[in-house]
Design a protein around this motif. Structure first.
Motif, mmCIF file in Angstrom:
data_model
loop_
_atom_site.group_PDB
_atom_site.id
_atom_site.type_symbol
_atom_site.label_atom_id
_atom_site.label_comp_id
_atom_site.label_asym_id
_atom_site.label_seq_id
_atom_site.Cartn_x
_atom_site.Cartn_y
_atom_site.Cartn_z
ATOM 1 N N GLY A 182 19.141 -8.972 0.117
ATOM 2 C CA GLY A 182 20.498 -8.437 0.278
ATOM 3 C C GLY A 182 21.308 -9.374 1.147
ATOM 4 N N ALA A 183 22.232 -10.095 0.529
ATOM 5 C CA ALA A 183 23.083 -11.025 1.294
ATOM 6 C C ALA A 183 24.443 -10.390 1.518
ATOM 7 C CB ALA A 183 23.209 -12.348 0.549
ATOM 8 N N ALA A 216 26.704 -7.596 4.236
ATOM 9 C CA ALA A 216 27.170 -7.687 5.619
ATOM 10 C C ALA A 216 26.004 -7.817 6.600
ATOM 11 C CB ALA A 216 28.017 -6.458 5.940
ATOM 12 N N THR A 222 16.975 -1.721 6.999
ATOM 13 C CA THR A 222 17.929 -1.687 8.112
ATOM 14 C C THR A 222 18.772 -0.415 8.104
ATOM 15 O OG1 THR A 222 19.539 -2.911 6.766
ATOM 16 C CG2 THR A 222 18.111 -4.213 8.215
ATOM 17 N N ARG A 238 21.344 -10.773 -5.906
ATOM 18 C CA ARG A 238 21.570 -10.926 -7.346
ATOM 19 C C ARG A 238 22.853 -11.679 -7.624
ATOM 20 N NH1 ARG A 238 21.711 -4.722 -8.058
ATOM 21 N NH2 ARG A 238 23.201 -5.280 -6.445
#
Ligand SMILES: NC(=O)c1ccc[n+]([C@@H]2O[C@H](COP(=O)([O-])OP(=O)(O)OC[C@H]3O[C@@H](n4cnc5c(N)ncnc54)[C@H](OP(=O)(O)O)[C@@H]3O)[C@@H](O)[C@H]2O)c1
Length: 350
Positions: free
Chosen positions: A63-64, A66, A146, A88
């Motif tokens: 997951g890129a 925030a 997270t 993705r």
């Protein structure tokens, strides 16, 4: 027919050419985020990189967005090795790579699992369960998420023998990467994990300049709801303040300039004196005429703010009564002045 002594040179050239082509192909596959090392079905041994004893684990982030991007930057700066990212979206992958030099890029989370020991899932809460169901860890790996709302158990479907799961929730509003990296210093991180994983997560929080805390069992939803009120809820309040400021002729910057110091002063009062003692305004004095004038103005000029104002006023009345500054009769008059439903523009308030 070639002389035998030529063969080693030819073989060496062929091998070098093959290695060059393989490196090119791998670079292309890597840039496209394609899994370089598919696992044959049923086989669970794999070559993910192992840290040496006493070293920090090799880490990858899925997951890129925030949180993923800011954690990638912050961990790298803290000397914590972030070796891979899975997103993705090619643009987000490249952006992450531009900020975290050397991180390998993958489109698929499972491909990242082939690379690292500690896997951080920084994806939306609703995506965690389906994503965990689609992944399979290997012995010796740990996976954390997270989310502040969900427990570590949402990751159980990805577990195999000898793996660990946990969660790592930084109490930071990740609105901007650099500001979030700075805000991690001094922030609180709620961690969950078994006795082996928890010390590592605490070390990771400390490396970021944050403080790790463990929440009492069953308290995570309330802890997170409070965080949502403190961040998103407060922004909704700011937006309502700015809408009323606009009625008074102020633009957004003007509202922030004028009401910002009042907000900071109120927070300072609450810290110094306690929340109850920090309450000021017409409700503490029982000024029902002022309250009615506000309600009429809101109904006429900012009806979208009315329900928020009324909800806050109800809470203020209870606070004022609880601290003894509002008599029960005056409190009842104030309560009776509040509309039980949202007023339309121009509608009279009770
Ligand atoms: N934002 C905050 O202030 C904050 C604070 C503390 C904790 N958190 C928690 O951190 C987590 C991530 O939040 P965020 O704000 O970083 O979200 P975000 O900015 O929306 O980023 C989410 C990332 O996950 C990827 N993703 C979305 N759905 C996916 C799926 N089904 N499978 C794989 N990847 C998927 C996204 O898309 P691509 O794969 O297309 O890149 C994106 O890169 C959440 O659990 C949130 O509760 C957020």
């Amino acid at each position: 027919m070639k002389a035998w002594r030529d063969r080693p040179t030819e073989q060496a050239q062929a091998a070098a050419e093959a290695a060059r082509r393989r490196a090119e192909t791998e670079a292309e596959l890597d840039a496209a985020g394609i899994d370089l090392d598919p696992i044959p079905p049923g086989q669970h041994a794999h070559p993910h990189q192992h840290s040496d004893p006493g070293e920090r684990p090799t880490t990858g982030i899925v997951g890129a967005g925030a949180v993923g991007t800011a954690l990638g930057v912050a961990l790298t700066r803290a000397g914590w090795p972030v070796q891979a990212v899975a997103s993705r979206d090619p643009a987000r992958r490249e952006h992450f790579h531009g900020l975290v030099d050397g991180a390998r890029r993958f489109a698929e989370a499972q491909a990242l699992i082939e690379e690292v020991e500690l896997i951080i899932l920084a994806v939306p809460d609703d995506a965690l369960a389906p994503l965990a169901r689609s992944l399979r860890m290997y012995s010796g790996q740990a996976m954390i998420h997270t989310s502040g709302a969900l427990g570590a158990e949402v990751l159980e479907p990805a577990m195999a023998a000898g793996t660990q799961i946990g969660s790592f929730h930084p109490l930071v509003a990740f609105a901007d990467t650099e500001r979030a990296v700075t805000a991690l210093h001094g922030a609180t991180v709620a961690i969950e994990g078994d006795d082996q994983l928890a010390p590592l997560l605490a070390e990771m929080a400390e490396a970021l300049g944050a403080t790790a805390v463990r929440l009492a069992p069953g308290s995570k939803a309330a802890y997170h709801a409070a965080a949502v009120l403190a961040a998103g809820g407060f922004v909704a309040l700011l937006d309502a303040i700015a809408e009323l400021g606009a009625v008074a002729g102020l633009d957004e910057a003007g509202s922030l300039a004028i009401y910002g110091p009042l907000i900071e002063g109120t927070l300072g009062n609450a810290r110094a004196l306690g929340i109850r003692a920090a309450l000021t305004g017409p409700i503490t004095r029982g000024d029902v005429g002022t309250l009615r004038a506000h309600l009429t103005t809101l109904a006429n000029h900012a009806p979208g703010v009315l329900d928020l104002y009324v909800a806050a006023a109800r809470r203020e009345i209870e606070l004022a009564v609880a601290r003894g500054s509002l008599a029960p009769g005056a409190a009842e008059t104030l309560r009776a002045s509040l509309p039980s439903r949202l007023q339309g523009p121009g509608e009279p308030v009770p």
